[in-house]
Design a protein around this motif. Structure first.
Motif, short mmCIF file in Angstrom:
data_model
loop_
_atom_site.label_atom_id
_atom_site.label_comp_id
_atom_site.label_asym_id
_atom_site.label_seq_id
_atom_site.Cartn_x
_atom_site.Cartn_y
_atom_site.Cartn_z
N UNK A 1 -5.32 -0.57 1.18
CA UNK A 1 -6.23 -1.47 0.44
C UNK A 1 -7.16 -0.67 -0.45
N UNK A 2 -7.51 0.52 0.01
CA UNK A 2 -8.38 1.38 -0.81
C UNK A 2 -7.69 1.71 -2.13
N UNK A 3 -6.38 1.93 -2.05
CA UNK A 3 -5.62 2.20 -3.28
C UNK A 3 -5.66 1.00 -4.22
N UNK A 4 -5.47 -0.18 -3.65
CA UNK A 4 -5.51 -1.40 -4.47
C UNK A 4 -6.90 -1.58 -5.08
N UNK A 5 -7.93 -1.25 -4.31
CA UNK A 5 -9.31 -1.40 -4.81
C UNK A 5 -9.57 -0.46 -5.98
N UNK A 6 -9.09 0.80 -5.88
CA UNK A 6 -9.25 1.75 -6.99
C UNK A 6 -8.59 1.20 -8.25
N UNK A 7 -7.37 0.64 -8.08
CA UNK A 7 -6.64 0.12 -9.24
C UNK A 7 -7.38 -1.07 -9.85
N UNK A 8 -7.86 -1.96 -8.98
CA UNK A 8 -8.57 -3.16 -9.48
C UNK A 8 -9.83 -2.75 -10.23
N UNK A 9 -10.54 -1.76 -9.68
CA UNK A 9 -11.80 -1.31 -10.30
C UNK A 9 -11.55 -0.76 -11.71
N UNK A 10 -10.42 -0.10 -11.91
CA UNK A 10 -10.12 0.50 -13.22
C UNK A 10 -9.25 -0.40 -14.08
N UNK A 11 -8.83 -1.56 -13.54
CA UNK A 11 -8.04 -2.51 -14.32
C UNK A 11 -6.64 -2.01 -14.63
N UNK A 12 -6.03 -1.29 -13.68
CA UNK A 12 -4.66 -0.78 -13.88
C UNK A 12 -3.78 -1.30 -12.73
N UNK A 13 -2.45 -1.29 -12.91
CA UNK A 13 -1.56 -1.76 -11.84
C UNK A 13 -1.66 -0.90 -10.58
N UNK A 14 -1.37 -1.55 -9.46
CA UNK A 14 -1.33 -0.87 -8.16
C UNK A 14 0.09 -0.95 -7.62
N UNK A 15 0.60 0.19 -7.09
CA UNK A 15 1.93 0.21 -6.48
C UNK A 15 1.81 0.82 -5.08
N UNK A 16 2.66 0.33 -4.17
CA UNK A 16 2.61 0.82 -2.79
C UNK A 16 3.28 2.17 -2.65
N UNK A 17 4.27 2.45 -3.49
CA UNK A 17 4.94 3.75 -3.39
C UNK A 17 5.49 4.18 -4.75
N UNK A 18 5.97 5.41 -4.78
CA UNK A 18 6.44 6.00 -6.05
C UNK A 18 7.64 5.22 -6.60
N UNK A 19 8.52 4.78 -5.71
CA UNK A 19 9.71 4.05 -6.17
C UNK A 19 9.28 2.78 -6.92
N UNK A 20 8.28 2.08 -6.40
CA UNK A 20 7.79 0.87 -7.07
C UNK A 20 7.19 1.22 -8.43
N UNK A 21 6.48 2.35 -8.49
CA UNK A 21 5.90 2.79 -9.77
C UNK A 21 7.00 3.07 -10.78
N UNK A 22 8.05 3.76 -10.35
CA UNK A 22 9.15 4.10 -11.27
C UNK A 22 9.85 2.82 -11.74
N UNK A 23 10.04 1.88 -10.82
CA UNK A 23 10.71 0.62 -11.17
C UNK A 23 9.88 -0.18 -12.19
N UNK A 24 8.56 0.01 -12.12
CA UNK A 24 7.67 -0.73 -13.03
C UNK A 24 7.49 -0.02 -14.37
N UNK A 25 8.21 1.06 -14.60
CA UNK A 25 8.13 1.73 -15.91
C UNK A 25 7.61 3.14 -15.85
N UNK A 26 7.18 3.60 -14.65
CA UNK A 26 6.79 4.99 -14.48
C UNK A 26 5.50 5.35 -15.20
N UNK A 27 5.41 6.62 -15.58
CA UNK A 27 4.19 7.16 -16.20
C UNK A 27 4.61 8.37 -17.02
#
Ligand code: NAD
Length: 344
Positions: free
Chosen positions: A38-64
């Motif tokens: 939840x702390x990870x989700x809170x950091x993302x919400x505070x900065x207005x950026x997407x939150x992902x549970x793991x690297x695979x989800x991040x890559x599936x969403x377009x990566x970085x």
């Protein structure tokens, strides 16, 4: 303009620092936070950026365009491997790996993919450390003869409620803290050739060590003694004098002292000691200061990482450096077990 979209993977203590640092770094911006909590989700919400549970989800969403890996020590190699194979440059927190063998496996991936990898020893990006290194290269110390290094801190009990920090092969004061001192000593003296060490877990009674001491010999000459504990009260640690970490108070101390044939130096107070004439302990020494303009080493590290990701720089702290640092840690551990010096 923020042209580089950077993911932060692991939003714990140091991940939070990297997230804040990205907000102050030129040419780059946080694009998402990856952390199952939840702390990870809170950091993302505070900065207005997407939150992902793991690297695979991040890559599936377009990566970085690039990623900072600030997850527990034992996850560094698997996570960095996935990112490098996906073509994403990595700023990997120290230690590069928990063992030299794992570090070598990661180096092979970095070499095969050709994707940049920087290891997170942020001190090297401090202008003070750059000034110290330059003074050594310019011969202002003559030849470095000895160093005496302390890394003493009293970590609160709550720090050890986080499981990985108490697990052999992941936690312990050597891989978490002492490795920064080792990296700095290697940066200033060159490679370590021989180690004699002793470790103790008596103060905390954990499975991982809370204290260690070692004598290091360097291939190009010079010897150093290092002592560390995370269970002892005292401000004699680089981090408690440097002001580098926004989380730690600053004390008027030094924790490293270096003696050369022409001059001496202490860090992080940046004192530079010389005799008025030829070296002679009967003459009172004069206290000067290393010449540098202070700036935030975390920002320096992040902007260097940006340049690396764009192909404009070589890593100031390479995977090979990270592996060499871990080799010294392994040698201290091995020497402590056998009671014998270990050659590297
Ligand atoms: N350079 C420095 O000065 C410095 C300072 C502190 C820590 N560190 C290093 O940074 C790393 C993190 O240390 P910390 O104290 O911040 O740890 P921490 O436990 O506070 O934070 C780690 C975070 O990673 C998350 N995480 C765990 N597995 C994950 C996964 N597979 N994918 C995404 N997120 C995951 C956890 O949920 C947690 O939020 C360690 O390797 C540590 O050695 C470096």
């Amino acid at each position: 303009m923020a042209d580089l979209r950077v993911a932060v993977i692991g939003a714990g203590i140091i991940g939070g620092t990297h997230i804040a640092t990205l907000g102050r770094s030129r040419g780059m911006a946080l694009c998402c936070v990856v952390d199952p909590t939840e702390a990870g989700a809170a950091h993302a919400a505070e900065r207005g950026v997407p939150h992902h549970a793991d690297v695979e989800a991040m890559l599936a969403a377009g990566g970085a365009d690039a990623a900072v890996v600030a997850t527990p020590n034992h996850t560094h190699v698997p996570i960095a491997t996935v990112l490098l194979k996906a073509g994403i440059p990595v700023l990997l927190e120290k230690p590069v790996a928990n063992t030299v063998a794992e570090g070598e496996a990661l180096r092979a991936v970095a070499e095969q993919t050709g994707v940049p990898l920087l290891v997170g020893h942020h001190r090297r990006h401090n202008p003070m450390v750059k000034a110290a290194r330059a003074a050594i290269s310019e011969g202002r110390f003559g030849t470095l003869v000895t160093a005496n290094v302390q890394a003493v801190m009293a970590k609160p009990q709550a720090y050890f409620d986080v499981k990985w920090r108490t697990q052999p092969g992941a936690g312990g004061v050597m891989a978490i803290n002492l490795i920064h001192e080792i990296d700095l000593l290697r940066h200033l003296f060159g490679e370590v050739s021989r180690v004699q060490g002793t470790i103790s877990s008596a103060a905390r009674g954990l499975e991982v060590e809370d204290s260690a001491a070692a004598i290091l010999e360097f291939a190009d000459g010079g010897i150093a003694s290092v002592v560390t504990t995370d269970a002892g009260c005292g401000p004699w640690t680089y981090d408690l004098g440097s002001g580098e970490s926004p989380r730690l108070p600053v004390h008027d101390i030094y924790a490293h002292s270096y003696a050369g044939t022409k001059a001496g130096m202490s860090l992080p107070d940046a004192a530079f000691w010389t005799h008025p004439g030829a070296p002679d302990w009967f003459q009172k020494m004069e206290r000067g200061r290393l010449d540098f303009a202070p700036s935030d080493p975390f920002v320096g590290q992040m902007e260097h990482f940006g340049a690396l990701a764009r192909g404009e720089a070589e890593p100031l702290v390479s995977c090979a450096d990270g592996i060499a640092n871990m080799a010294v840690i392994e040698a201290i551990r091995s020497s402590a077990e056998t009671g014998r010096p270990v050659s590297l």
